[in-house]
Design an enzyme around this catalytic site. Structure first.
Site, PDB file in Angstrom:
ATOM      1  N   ASP A  61      -6.111  -1.404   7.634  1.00 25.12           N
ATOM      2  CA  ASP A  61      -5.406  -0.895   8.814  1.00 25.12           C
ATOM      3  C   ASP A  61      -5.904   0.487   9.223  1.00 25.12           C
ATOM      4  OD1 ASP A  61      -4.380   0.486   6.654  1.00 25.12           O
ATOM      5  OD2 ASP A  61      -2.280   0.262   7.232  1.00 25.12           O
ATOM      6  N   GLU A 115      -1.193   7.620  -4.893  1.00 22.53           N
ATOM      7  CA  GLU A 115      -2.463   8.345  -4.977  1.00 22.53           C
ATOM      8  C   GLU A 115      -2.409   9.420  -6.062  1.00 22.53           C
ATOM      9  OE1 GLU A 115      -1.854   7.042  -0.656  1.00 22.53           O
ATOM     10  OE2 GLU A 115      -0.646   7.940  -2.252  1.00 22.53           O
TER      11      GLU A 115
END
Length: 351
Positions: free
Chosen positions: A209, A295
Site C-alpha cells: 500500500d 518496528e
C-alpha cells in the site's frame, strides 16, 4: 422420427455436459494440489507456531510445540521452489547486492491494483527478488496468476494469521498489527535459501500500500547494517523518520508515539541480509506487541540508534510514501445493488 431425433440430440447434449463437468472437476483438483499452502496448519497449530518475542515467557510445553512446528515448517520451505522471470529489469548482475523485498498481502477489493502499482516500480530495479506472502490458507489464483506475469523474480508463500490476532472489519486499521506472520515467514525463507557465500544483499519490508521511487532501492543496496530514511504521510505528519547529520541519526521527527525507541514506519529502513542470517538468526516480529510498536520491537533486537545509517541525502529526501489507496466504496455498494438485481459484474473479468 422427429421425436427420436430430439431424443438423440438431448442425449448427446447431456453427454457433452457431463464430460465438461468432469473435466472441470479434474482441473480444479489438480489446481488445488498445485497450490497447496506452504503452511496448512489448523487454527491451534498456527497460533502455537507463531514466532515469539525473546522477552515473552512461555511454558516449556508451548516451546516444545512451537519448535516442533517450526521444524516442520522449515522442511516445507526447503521444498519450495523459486520462480524466475528473466527480464532486463530483474536480470542478474554479479557486482550488485540483491534486494529481497518481503511484501505481505491479503484479499481485498484493491489487492491486484496495489500489487500492480508496486510491481511497475520493482521491474526497474536490478537484482530484485520479490517475496510475496499471502495472508491466506492457500495461495489464491489471483496472486498466483499476477506473479506469473509480473516480469519479476519472485517467491510466492502463504500463511494465515491466527484467528485471535485477526482484525475484524469493524475495528480500525490501527487496532491490530497486520502482516506479522507473513513477514516472519519471509524472513524464514531468506534464512533457509540465501547463501551468504554466494549472495550479498539487503532485506526490505515493502508493503503493497506504499508508493516507491526507484532511487530508494539504490540508496539501500549497499547498507552495511541497518539503513534508515524518511517516509511521507505517516507518523501523523507530512513525513516522519530520522533527523540526520553526516549520515548519523541525531533525532527523530514524529508526531505519533514519539517516545518509541525507533519512531519510524515499516517502509523507513532496510537491513543487511548477513545481519539477519548470521548475527541475529532469531530476530522476528512479535505478533503480540501493541500496534505501532512492531518496528521498534524488531529493531531493538538487532541494532541501536547510534548504529543506524542515514540515507536519502542525509535523510532530507523522500523516496517512499505511505499512500494507502482509497477503497472505492461507491463501486462496492453499487456492486451489491447489482447482485440484488440479479445482474452482477462478470466474475471472470478479474480486477
Amino acid at each position: 422420427m422427429f421425436v427420436r431425433g430430439i431424443f438423440k440430440y438431448v442425449i448427446l447434449l447431456c453427454g457433452f455436459t457431463i464430460v465438461v463437468l468432469l473435466t472441470r472437476i479434474i482441473e480444479n483438483r489438480i489446481e488445488n494440489e498445485n497450490f497447496t499452502a506452504v503452511f496448512s496448519l489448523s487454527e491451534e497449530d498456527e497460533y502455537l507456531s507463531k514466532t515469539t518475542h525473546p522477552n515473552t515467557e512461555r511454558s516449556n510445553q508451548d516451546i516444545k510445540t512451537h519448535n516442533k512446528n517450526t521444524k516442520t515448517n522449515i522442511n516445507i520451505l526447503h521444498a519450495h521452489q523459486i520462480n524466475k522471470r528473466n527480464t532486463i529489469s530483474s536480470s542478474r548482475s554479479t557486482d550488485l547486492p540483491t534486494i529481497y523485498a518481503i511484501t505481505p498481502t491479503y484479499k481485498r477489493f484493491l489487492q491486484k491494483a496495489e500489487l500492480t502499482r508496486v510491481a511497475n516500480t520493482f521491474r526497474h530495479v536490478k537484482n530484485f527478488h520479490w517475496i510475496v506472502v499471502e495472508d491466506s490458507r492457500i495461495k489464491t489464483n489471483l496472486v498466483h496468476n499476477f506473479l506469473e506475469n509480473c516480469g519479476l523474480k519472485y517467491t510466492h508463500l502463504n500463511i494465515r494469521t491466527p484467528k485471535p490476532l485477526r482484525r475484524s472489519r469493524k475495528q480500525p486499521r490501527w487496532s491490530t498489527s497486520r502482516g506479522v506472520e507473513q513477514r516472519n515467514l519471509g524472513l524464514a525463507w531468506i534464512r533457509i535459501h540465501v547463501s551468504l557465500n554466494k549472495t550479498k544483499g539487503v532485506v526490505y519490508f515493502a508493503d503493497d500500500d506504499n508508493t516507491y521511487d526507484v532511487r530508494l532501492f539504490e540508496e539501500m543496496r549497499f547498507i552495511k547494517r541497518v539503513g534508515i530514511w524518511p517516509v511521507a504521510f505517516t507518523g501523523a505528519a507530512r513525513w516522519s523518520g530520522p533527523v540526520c547529520k553526516n549520515g548519523k541519526v541525531i533525532g527523530f521527527h514524529n508526531n505519533w508515539k514519539p517516545w518509541r525507541s525507533f519512531p519510524i514506519d515499516m517502509a523507513g529502513f532496510a537491513i543487511n541480509v548477513k545481519l539477519l542470517i548470521k548475527v541475529f538468526p532469531n530476530a522476528s516480529f512479535d505478533p503480540e506487541v501493541r500496534p505501532g510498536l512492531m518496528e521498534t520491537s524488531f529493531l531493538e533486537q538487532i541494532t541501536t540508534v547510534g548504529e543506524l545509517e542515514g540515507k536519502a541525502d542525509d535523510c532530507m529526501k523522500v523516496y517512499v510514501w505511505h499512500t494507502r489507496t482509497e477503497t472505492p466504496v461507491i463501486n462496492i455498494n453499487g456492486e451489491r445493488q447489482l447482485i440484488k438485481l440479479g445482474v452482477p459484474s462478470n466474475l471472470l473479468v478479474e480486477t
